[in-house]
Structure formats: C-alpha cells, structure tokens
Design a protein around this motif. Structure first.
Motif, PDB file in Angstrom:
ATOM      1  N   GLY A 260     -44.115   3.129  79.399  1.00  0.00           N
ATOM      2  CA  GLY A 260     -43.720   2.304  78.260  1.00  0.00           C
ATOM      3  C   GLY A 260     -44.871   2.112  77.298  1.00  0.00           C
ATOM      4  O   GLY A 260     -45.988   1.755  77.708  1.00  0.00           O
ATOM      5  N   ALA A 261     -44.623   2.354  76.009  1.00  0.00           N
ATOM      6  CA  ALA A 261     -45.677   2.275  75.004  1.00  0.00           C
ATOM      7  C   ALA A 261     -46.241   0.868  74.866  1.00  0.00           C
ATOM      8  O   ALA A 261     -47.452   0.671  74.744  1.00  0.00           O
ATOM      9  N   GLY A 262     -45.348  -0.139  74.896  1.00  0.00           N
ATOM     10  CA  GLY A 262     -45.803  -1.523  74.760  1.00  0.00           C
ATOM     11  C   GLY A 262     -46.704  -1.936  75.908  1.00  0.00           C
ATOM     12  O   GLY A 262     -47.761  -2.561  75.709  1.00  0.00           O
TER      13      GLY A 262
ATOM     14  N   VAL B 175     -46.084   7.620  80.670  1.00  0.00           N
ATOM     15  CA  VAL B 175     -45.365   8.618  81.476  1.00  0.00           C
ATOM     16  C   VAL B 175     -43.856   8.452  81.373  1.00  0.00           C
ATOM     17  O   VAL B 175     -43.106   9.198  81.999  1.00  0.00           O
ATOM     18  N   GLY B 176     -43.396   7.470  80.598  1.00  0.00           N
ATOM     19  CA  GLY B 176     -41.958   7.287  80.398  1.00  0.00           C
ATOM     20  C   GLY B 176     -41.323   6.425  81.469  1.00  0.00           C
ATOM     21  O   GLY B 176     -41.965   5.997  82.431  1.00  0.00           O
ATOM     22  N   GLY B 177     -40.043   6.190  81.287  1.00  0.00           N
ATOM     23  CA  GLY B 177     -39.328   5.282  82.189  1.00  0.00           C
ATOM     24  C   GLY B 177     -39.056   5.841  83.566  1.00  0.00           C
ATOM     25  O   GLY B 177     -38.905   5.097  84.530  1.00  0.00           O
ATOM     26  N   GLY B 178     -39.007   7.165  83.703  1.00  0.00           N
ATOM     27  CA  GLY B 178     -38.660   7.753  84.993  1.00  0.00           C
ATOM     28  C   GLY B 178     -39.857   8.311  85.724  1.00  0.00           C
ATOM     29  O   GLY B 178     -39.873   9.489  86.087  1.00  0.00           O
TER      30      GLY B 178
ATOM     31  N   PRO C  89     -56.691  19.488  72.602  1.00  0.00           N
ATOM     32  CA  PRO C  89     -56.130  20.313  73.678  1.00  0.00           C
ATOM     33  C   PRO C  89     -55.395  19.513  74.749  1.00  0.00           C
ATOM     34  O   PRO C  89     -54.336  19.944  75.224  1.00  0.00           O
ATOM     35  N   LEU C  90     -55.920  18.351  75.126  1.00  0.00           N
ATOM     36  CA  LEU C  90     -55.263  17.545  76.153  1.00  0.00           C
ATOM     37  C   LEU C  90     -53.937  16.978  75.656  1.00  0.00           C
ATOM     38  O   LEU C  90     -52.982  16.834  76.427  1.00  0.00           O
TER      39      LEU C  90
ATOM     40  N   LEU D 250     -45.242  14.014  78.167  1.00  0.00           N
ATOM     41  CA  LEU D 250     -46.079  12.833  78.324  1.00  0.00           C
ATOM     42  C   LEU D 250     -46.662  12.466  76.964  1.00  0.00           C
ATOM     43  O   LEU D 250     -47.085  13.343  76.211  1.00  0.00           O
ATOM     44  N   ASN D 251     -46.677  11.176  76.659  1.00  0.00           N
ATOM     45  CA  ASN D 251     -47.269  10.718  75.405  1.00  0.00           C
ATOM     46  C   ASN D 251     -48.728  10.352  75.665  1.00  0.00           C
ATOM     47  O   ASN D 251     -49.015   9.332  76.303  1.00  0.00           O
ATOM     48  N   TYR D 252     -49.640  11.198  75.189  1.00  0.00           N
ATOM     49  CA  TYR D 252     -51.055  11.043  75.505  1.00  0.00           C
ATOM     50  C   TYR D 252     -51.899  11.067  74.238  1.00  0.00           C
ATOM     51  O   TYR D 252     -51.696  11.908  73.366  1.00  0.00           O
ATOM     52  N   ILE D 253     -52.834  10.120  74.158  1.00  0.00           N
ATOM     53  CA  ILE D 253     -53.815  10.111  73.071  1.00  0.00           C
ATOM     54  C   ILE D 253     -55.178   9.839  73.696  1.00  0.00           C
ATOM     55  O   ILE D 253     -55.363   8.848  74.397  1.00  0.00           O
ATOM     56  N   LYS D 254     -56.114  10.729  73.445  1.00  0.00           N
ATOM     57  CA  LYS D 254     -57.461  10.581  74.005  1.00  0.00           C
ATOM     58  C   LYS D 254     -58.248   9.532  73.236  1.00  0.00           C
ATOM     59  O   LYS D 254     -58.208   9.477  72.005  1.00  0.00           O
ATOM     60  N   LEU D 255     -58.988   8.692  73.970  1.00  0.00           N
ATOM     61  CA  LEU D 255     -59.871   7.692  73.383  1.00  0.00           C
ATOM     62  C   LEU D 255     -61.294   7.927  73.904  1.00  0.00           C
ATOM     63  O   LEU D 255     -61.548   8.914  74.597  1.00  0.00           O
ATOM     64  N   ASP D 256     -62.195   7.026  73.580  1.00  0.00           N
ATOM     65  CA  ASP D 256     -63.610   7.266  73.879  1.00  0.00           C
ATOM     66  C   ASP D 256     -64.125   6.550  75.125  1.00  0.00           C
ATOM     67  O   ASP D 256     -65.321   6.626  75.413  1.00  0.00           O
ATOM     68  N   GLY D 257     -63.271   5.853  75.868  1.00  0.00           N
ATOM     69  CA  GLY D 257     -63.741   5.062  77.002  1.00  0.00           C
ATOM     70  C   GLY D 257     -63.843   5.838  78.292  1.00  0.00           C
ATOM     71  O   GLY D 257     -63.828   7.075  78.316  1.00  0.00           O
ATOM     72  N   ASN D 258     -63.905   5.089  79.421  1.00  0.00           N
ATOM     73  CA  ASN D 258     -64.067   5.720  80.740  1.00  0.00           C
ATOM     74  C   ASN D 258     -63.035   5.280  81.768  1.00  0.00           C
ATOM     75  O   ASN D 258     -63.117   5.655  82.923  1.00  0.00           O
ATOM     76  N   VAL D 259     -62.051   4.459  81.358  1.00  0.00           N
ATOM     77  CA  VAL D 259     -60.975   4.045  82.262  1.00  0.00           C
ATOM     78  C   VAL D 259     -59.702   4.800  81.892  1.00  0.00           C
ATOM     79  O   VAL D 259     -59.110   4.568  80.824  1.00  0.00           O
ATOM     80  N   GLY D 260     -59.278   5.710  82.750  1.00  0.00           N
ATOM     81  CA  GLY D 260     -58.031   6.429  82.515  1.00  0.00           C
ATOM     82  C   GLY D 260     -56.845   5.526  82.770  1.00  0.00           C
ATOM     83  O   GLY D 260     -56.816   4.801  83.767  1.00  0.00           O
TER      84      GLY D 260
END
Length: 405
Positions: free
Chosen positions: A282-284, A306-309, A257-258, A267-277
């Motif tokens: 930039g992807a790199g 969040v992209g370049g802009g 859902p997120l 926005l390019n978002y992938i959820k992981l299992d940690g606790n630091v948002g």
C-alpha cells in the motif's frame, strides 16, 4: 511515464498546437541530413538541445563520462546561426554526460539530440496543466515569468501565477481561456493566438491521459505568434493501455535500472539515498513507514509497494530488488493483512528468505488478519528475524540494528 521534449512536440503537433520545429537525431551520422531538412524549410538559425528526462538543461554542464573532471561544454542547449558550430556543439553533447541541478552529480548520458529552429521572440511565458488532487480538478497555471522554474516563482513571487480550475463536468471553457489571456496582459493577435493555443493544448492534455503538460517557455514571437519553445509531458501509467503509441515512447535509458526491474514484477519501486530497505503493501502505508523510519533516526533506502496480494513470489522479488542496492544495511517489512492474511505473508517471507541469500538484518511487522499466528510463525521459523508488534517498535528496532552494523 515521462517522455522527451521532441516526443512531446510530436504529440502536440497532432493536435495542431504550434511548436518549435525540429528534428531528433541519435547519432552524428544523422546531423547533416537534419540540418539540410531544416534549411529546406527556410530555417537558418539553429538550437542544439540535449534530450534527457530532467530540467535545467540549458544551465547544465557536459562532462566526459570516462573522466568526470573533464568539462567538455557549458550548457546542454546551444543557439547558433553557424552550421559548423552547431555540428561542434552536437558532437560535444551526444554520448557525453549532462549534469544539471535535477540530475544530481551522477548526471545523464545524452543519447538523443533535438536540432531545432532558432526563433526570434519578444516575450517568454509559462504555461502548465496538471491535476490538483485536493480539488479533484485539473488546474491550468500561467505566468508572465517564463523561462523560470515554476517552483521558484511560487516561492518568490506567487502573485505572478494565475490559476484556472477546470470543472470535469463541463470541461475547459472559452471564457476561461480568455481569462488566462487577460491575466497575462495579452492584446490583439497575441491574445487571439493564445486562446486558440490553450484550447488545443488542453485537448491534447485530456485526450492523452497526461498527468502533466508544461510549456516553459511559451513564447510570443515578434509577429505575435504563440509557440511552445519547450514541452514536458508526463502520463498516467494506469492509462497507458489506451495509448500504445505513447507507451512506445518509453526510454528505458532514462529510468533507474532497479525501477525497470521492479516494473517487470508489478512492484512499485523508487530508489532513495538511505540504508533501510522498505517492503510495504500500500502506497499510503509505505509513505508512513518511511516517515517513521526518519523519525526514529534512520534513512529509508527506497519506496517499495508490493501491492495488496503479498505472497512468496512478490516478497522474494521485493528482496531481490532491495538487496540489489549496495547501500541497504537492514530491511523493514511492514505489511497490513487486509486483502491478504498475515499468516500467508509470514509464510511467504519465510519461504523467500530460505531461497534467497538475505545477508542483512530483517525486521518484520505484520498487523491485521491472523497477525498473532503470523508472529508465532516468524518467531518459530528458526530464521534470523526481529519481529515487532507496532510500527514505532519496528522503526526503533531497525535503527538500533543499524547502529550495531
């Protein structure tokens, strides 16, 4: 973008790629009609297949979603020659929770079934096409170890994987198809049918802007036909504007859902299992940020580019997405001011925090154009930011903050 097996086979049929016949259903009300249609085609062996965006369905387990301790059925893919048994399998799969090694413990609700023909065959093979980024070429991989995950084959018996790279200047050639067939030890009609199969399959891959096309298993029937018993296709999101028919296959029920919410804001978002948002441009840089958080002893909760802009709107939406994850205990913002100036990003962060209730510590590291001015703006904002000058310092600060939470 990922699609289901039955959808991949619909695409392959358009390119005359031989596939296992079948009919998709979304409710038990459609089951009898599907069976009757298959029987009218002379089919009297049936396979009931759960349709989710994960592998290992055959070895998965079906649970009651309301009571995950209640095991309903072993296996999300079932073969039978008995129509009533097929119906029983279907009723136990549809609407229930399928857990495989790829879904994790949370599993996936089965909302579609693929009722297919049961085939008699003498050999399973593996066939896959994907982009080899290191070589800047598509690579075709084939193996005699069909029905086994290719990662396992690569680890245990890498010599059983045959690879053929395709020069983009000249395309996939007939001699390469024959080379793959020889490598698989095929002869006679099976050899000829495989060459025909792989040439059509590659055209389907290239025409649809696919990023992955995997047939596992690819079977040789008792009469030497070559058919796709399973099919997995992923597509380049950036090319979907050219393929509205494929874009329509998107199944939001199979996506987090997120991640769906983030896509609404580009926005390019992938959820992981940690606790630091993590909020990065930039992807790199996002990958590097996650790495250094790990090195500092933390665990990243997400990948968010969040992209370049980066501006007030993108930062605010980024905060909303990150804070929607209850596991997030701190946020690290790491922006490089190249396309966008750091002072504009800083103002966007300040404005966003004033509008959105951010109830976790925030560490900000801005570098690049006007980074000094940006740091002063953040420090003088009166808001509870922790400002860092280097990426290492930022990672250490966010992990130190977590230790106090």
């Amino acid at each position: 973008m990922k699609i289901h097996e039955y959808q991949a086979k619909e695409i392959l049929k358009k390119y005359a790629v031989p596939v296992q016949d079948g009919i998709a259903i979304k409710s038990m009300n459609e089951f009898d009609s599907a069976i009757q249609q298959l029987q009218a085609r002379g089919i009297n062996q049936f396979v009931v297949k759960s349709q989710i965006h994960a592998g290992g369905r055959g070895k998965g387990k079906i649970y009651n979603p309301a009571n995950r301790d209640e095991l309903i059925l072993e296996g999300g893919v079932k073969f039978t020659t008995d129509v009533q048994k097929a119906k029983d399998y279907a009723s136990k799969m549809l609407g229930n929770l399928l857990v495989t090694h790829q879904t994790g413990a949370e599993g996936k609700i089965v909302q579609t079934l693929f009722i297919t023909e049961g085939l008699d065959y003498k050999k399973e093979l593996y066939l896959g096409i994907l982009l080899d980024r290191a070589a800047s070429k598509n690579v075709i991989m084939a193996s005699t170890e069909g029905g086994v995950e290719i990662e396992k084959v690569a680890e245990e018996t890498p010599e059983k994987i045959i690879k053929e790279w395709v020069d983009p200047a000249i395309g996939f050639q007939g001699f390469q198809a024959r080379k793959l067939a020889f490598g698989l030890g095929l002869e006679g009609n099976a050899f000829k049918n495989f060459v025909n199969f792989i040439l059509k399959l590659y055209k389907a891959y290239e025409d649809t802007d696919a990023s992955l096309l995997e047939i596992n298993p690819l079977v040789i029937t008792n009469d030497d036909r070559i058919l796709a018993l399973d099919a997995k296709m992923n597509f380049d999101d950036n090319a979907l504007f050219r393929h509205k028919d494929i874009a329509d296959y998107r199944d939001l029920n199979e996506e987090a859902p997120l991640e769906i919410e983030a896509s609404k804001y580009n926005l390019n978002y992938i959820k992981l299992d940690g606790n630091v948002g993590c909020m990065v441009n930039g992807a790199g840089l996002a990958m590097a940020t996650m790495d250094i958080i790990k090195l500092a002893g933390g665990e990243p909760a997400n990948f968010l580019d969040v992209g370049g802009g980066a501006n007030k709107e993108t930062v605010a939406n980024g905060f909303k997405i990150i804070l929607s994850d209850p596991n997030v205990k701190a946020i690290l913002i790491n922006i490089f001011g190249g396309i966008v100036r750091c002072d504009r990003v800083a103002q966007g962060v300040i404005d966003a925090v004033k509008e959105i209730e951010v109830n976790v510590p925030v560490v900000v590291r801005l570098d690049g154009t006007n980074a000094i001015e940006a740091k002063e703006m953040l420090e003088n904002s009166g808001l509870n930011f922790s400002v860092a000058s280097t990426l290492k310092e930022a990672a250490e600060k966010v992990t130190n903050v977590l230790a106090k939470v």
